[in-house]
Each structure stands twice: as structure tokens, then as C-alpha cells.
Scaffold this active site. Structure first.
Site, PDB file in Angstrom:
ATOM      1  N   LEU A 102      -9.060  36.306 -31.426  1.00 57.69           N
ATOM      2  CA  LEU A 102      -9.792  36.540 -30.188  1.00 57.69           C
ATOM      3  C   LEU A 102      -9.382  35.535 -29.134  1.00 57.69           C
ATOM      4  O   LEU A 102      -8.907  34.462 -29.424  1.00 57.69           O
ATOM      5  CB  LEU A 102     -11.293  36.426 -30.443  1.00 57.69           C
ATOM      6  CG  LEU A 102     -11.925  37.476 -31.333  1.00 57.69           C
ATOM      7  CD1 LEU A 102     -13.394  37.196 -31.466  1.00 57.69           C
ATOM      8  CD2 LEU A 102     -11.738  38.829 -30.732  1.00 57.69           C
ATOM      9  N   ASP A 103      -9.648  35.899 -27.896  1.00 59.76           N
ATOM     10  CA  ASP A 103      -9.353  35.077 -26.747  1.00 59.76           C
ATOM     11  C   ASP A 103     -10.548  34.170 -26.462  1.00 59.76           C
ATOM     12  O   ASP A 103     -11.596  34.329 -27.066  1.00 59.76           O
ATOM     13  CB  ASP A 103      -9.140  36.042 -25.585  1.00 59.76           C
ATOM     14  CG  ASP A 103      -8.367  35.395 -24.511  1.00 59.76           C
ATOM     15  OD1 ASP A 103      -8.293  36.007 -23.446  1.00 59.76           O
ATOM     16  OD2 ASP A 103      -7.868  34.293 -24.737  1.00 59.76           O
ATOM     17  N   SER A 104     -10.399  33.217 -25.534  1.00 60.83           N
ATOM     18  CA  SER A 104     -11.572  32.407 -25.200  1.00 60.83           C
ATOM     19  C   SER A 104     -12.623  33.246 -24.494  1.00 60.83           C
ATOM     20  O   SER A 104     -13.833  33.055 -24.690  1.00 60.83           O
ATOM     21  CB  SER A 104     -11.168  31.219 -24.337  1.00 60.83           C
ATOM     22  OG  SER A 104     -10.602  31.646 -23.132  1.00 60.83           O
ATOM     23  N   THR A 112     -14.406  35.120 -27.101  1.00 61.48           N
ATOM     24  CA  THR A 112     -15.378  34.254 -27.779  1.00 61.48           C
ATOM     25  C   THR A 112     -16.672  34.182 -26.979  1.00 61.48           C
ATOM     26  O   THR A 112     -17.768  34.190 -27.559  1.00 61.48           O
ATOM     27  CB  THR A 112     -14.798  32.846 -27.952  1.00 61.48           C
ATOM     28  OG1 THR A 112     -13.466  32.944 -28.389  1.00 61.48           O
ATOM     29  CG2 THR A 112     -15.599  32.048 -28.933  1.00 61.48           C
ATOM     30  N   ARG A 119      -4.610  36.406 -15.379  1.00 58.43           N
ATOM     31  CA  ARG A 119      -4.436  35.640 -16.598  1.00 58.43           C
ATOM     32  C   ARG A 119      -3.196  34.785 -16.585  1.00 58.43           C
ATOM     33  O   ARG A 119      -3.169  33.686 -17.120  1.00 58.43           O
ATOM     34  CB  ARG A 119      -4.374  36.624 -17.765  1.00 58.43           C
ATOM     35  CG  ARG A 119      -4.213  36.021 -19.079  1.00 58.43           C
ATOM     36  CD  ARG A 119      -4.003  37.110 -20.073  1.00 58.43           C
ATOM     37  NE  ARG A 119      -5.246  37.471 -20.699  1.00 58.43           N
ATOM     38  CZ  ARG A 119      -5.645  37.024 -21.881  1.00 58.43           C
ATOM     39  NH1 ARG A 119      -4.907  36.245 -22.564  1.00 58.43           N
ATOM     40  NH2 ARG A 119      -6.787  37.367 -22.369  1.00 58.43           N
TER      41      ARG A 119
END
Lengths: 97, 113
Positions: free
Chosen positions: A52-54, A57, B54
Site C-alpha cells: 500500500l501507499d502512504s 495507509t 504524484r
């Protein structure tokens, strides 16, 4: 499903057992759309094991807040990085429902 | 760009700000869009907005993007957010405080002798 039927009426006697906390957290993680359900085990780290990515999260922590009707302060929420940590936090929280 | 310690520290601080901003914005989205299907739609829109930026590398550009996003968040805050009842600001906060120490019930009041 039967746990809703045998729920105690007072809000201060209903303490969660650790097994129940782990089960509910695993369910929360499995129902997140970005998580692969087969990889979820009670020792999973959100970023390393589940990929998972931050930001993901953050979403997971918010799902945990909604599941247990908690209000997690931002400092604590930044530290919740893995399932064991989440279990620790929820199991030690006096107001976890 | 040389990845010096200062650059990395600055990027880490920005990452924390972005996390905090995403968390606050997501909670705010839940305040506005109570029905789940609306909330999921709005939450995925919010996530797409974060995803478009991003891969920005320049710290100054990132700072400006974060500042703009925080200003947008401040303008969009819900006037009556949902707060969990026992948390500060909720309806059950300090509703039943524990009684002061040293007070006890005297069971045979008036009949001590």
C-alpha cells in the site's frame, strides 16, 4: 453476525477481546479495494507486505476509525503502519466499540 | 538533483504534510457526503487529484501545491463536522465525569450508634 444480538447494553462493560479486534481488523483490510485479500494475515505491514501507499495507509486508518468508532489523533495515526500496531492501539483504547 | 540530507528532510516533511492534508480532506469529504455511494465517488475524485501530482520532484513546486491544497481545504470545511461522541467537541464529552476522590456512600447514615 450474532455479535450484534448479544451486545451488552451498557457502553462501559463491553470490552473487546483481542481475537475479536484481530478478526475485525482483518475484515476491514480485506474489504479495502486496493488490498489483495489473500495476503492479509495478522502480521501484515501495510506498506511492505500489502504494497500500500502512504495515502492508502491513511485510508485504511480511517476505515479502522469508522469500524471501531474511534477518534485517533493525527500523531497516533501517523504511527499506525502495520496490523500488529493497529491491534495494539485498538485493544488498548478504552472507548473502542 | 543531489539527494542531500536537507533535500530528503524537506521531502519527508512535505510527505507528512500531504498525509495530514489527505486525512483531513477525507474526513471532510465524509462530513459533506454522508451517503456511502456519494462518499466513495468523492473520495476517489480526491484521490485522483492527489495522484495527478504524484511525480513532481521540485520541492518549491510541491510546497506551492500543498499550500494551494490546504487553502482549498480550509475553504471547504464543513460547518458542523461529525465528531465521535466521547471525543472533545462531541456530545458525550465529559457528560459523566468520574466523581471526585474521597467521596463515598455512608450506608447507615443516622444510625451509626
Amino acid at each position: 453476525m450474532a455479535r450484534w444480538l448479544v451486545r451488552p447494553m451498557s457502553s462501559h462493560d463491553a470490552h473487546l477481546t483481542r481475537d475479536e479486534v484481530v478478526d475485525r481488523l482483518v475484515d476491514v483490510l480485506k474489504s479495502h479495494p486496493k488490498v489483495d485479500p489473500s495476503k492479509v494475515n495478522p502480521e501484515a505491514h501495510f506498506e511492505k507486505d500489502l504494497g500500500l501507499d502512504s495515502l492508502d495507509t491513511v485510508e485504511v486508518v480511517m476505515a479502522i476509525e469508522e469500524e471501531f468508532k474511534l477518534e485517533i489523533p493525527d500523531q497516533e495515526a501517523n504511527k499506525i503502519d502495520s496490523l500488529p500496531l493497529a491491534v495494539e492501539y485498538v485493544a488498548n483504547h478504552p472507548m473502542a466499540a | 538533483m543531489a539527494t542531500t540530507a536537507g533535500y530528503l528532510a524537506r521531502r519527508a516533511a512535505q510527505k507528512e504534510r500531504v498525509r495530514l492534508l489527505y486525512r483531513s480532506a477525507l474526513k471532510d469529504t465524509l462530513n459533506w457526503a454522508v451517503h456511502r455511494h456519494l462518499f466513495y465517488q468523492d473520495a476517489s475524485d480526491l484521490r485522483d487529484k492527489f495522484e495527478t501530482n504524484r511525480h513532481v520532484e521540485d520541492p518549491d513546486v510541491i510546497d506551492r501545491l500543498i499550500d494551494d491544497a490546504e487553502a482549498q481545504y480550509r475553504n471547504f470545511q464543513h460547518p458542523d463536522p461529525y465528531i465521535v461522541p466521547w471525543a472533545p467537541g462531541g456530545s458525550k464529552f465529559t457528560r459523566n465525569p468520574p466523581p471526585p476522590q474521597g467521596i463515598e456512600i455512608i450506608y447507615n447514615y443516622g444510625k451509626e450508634n
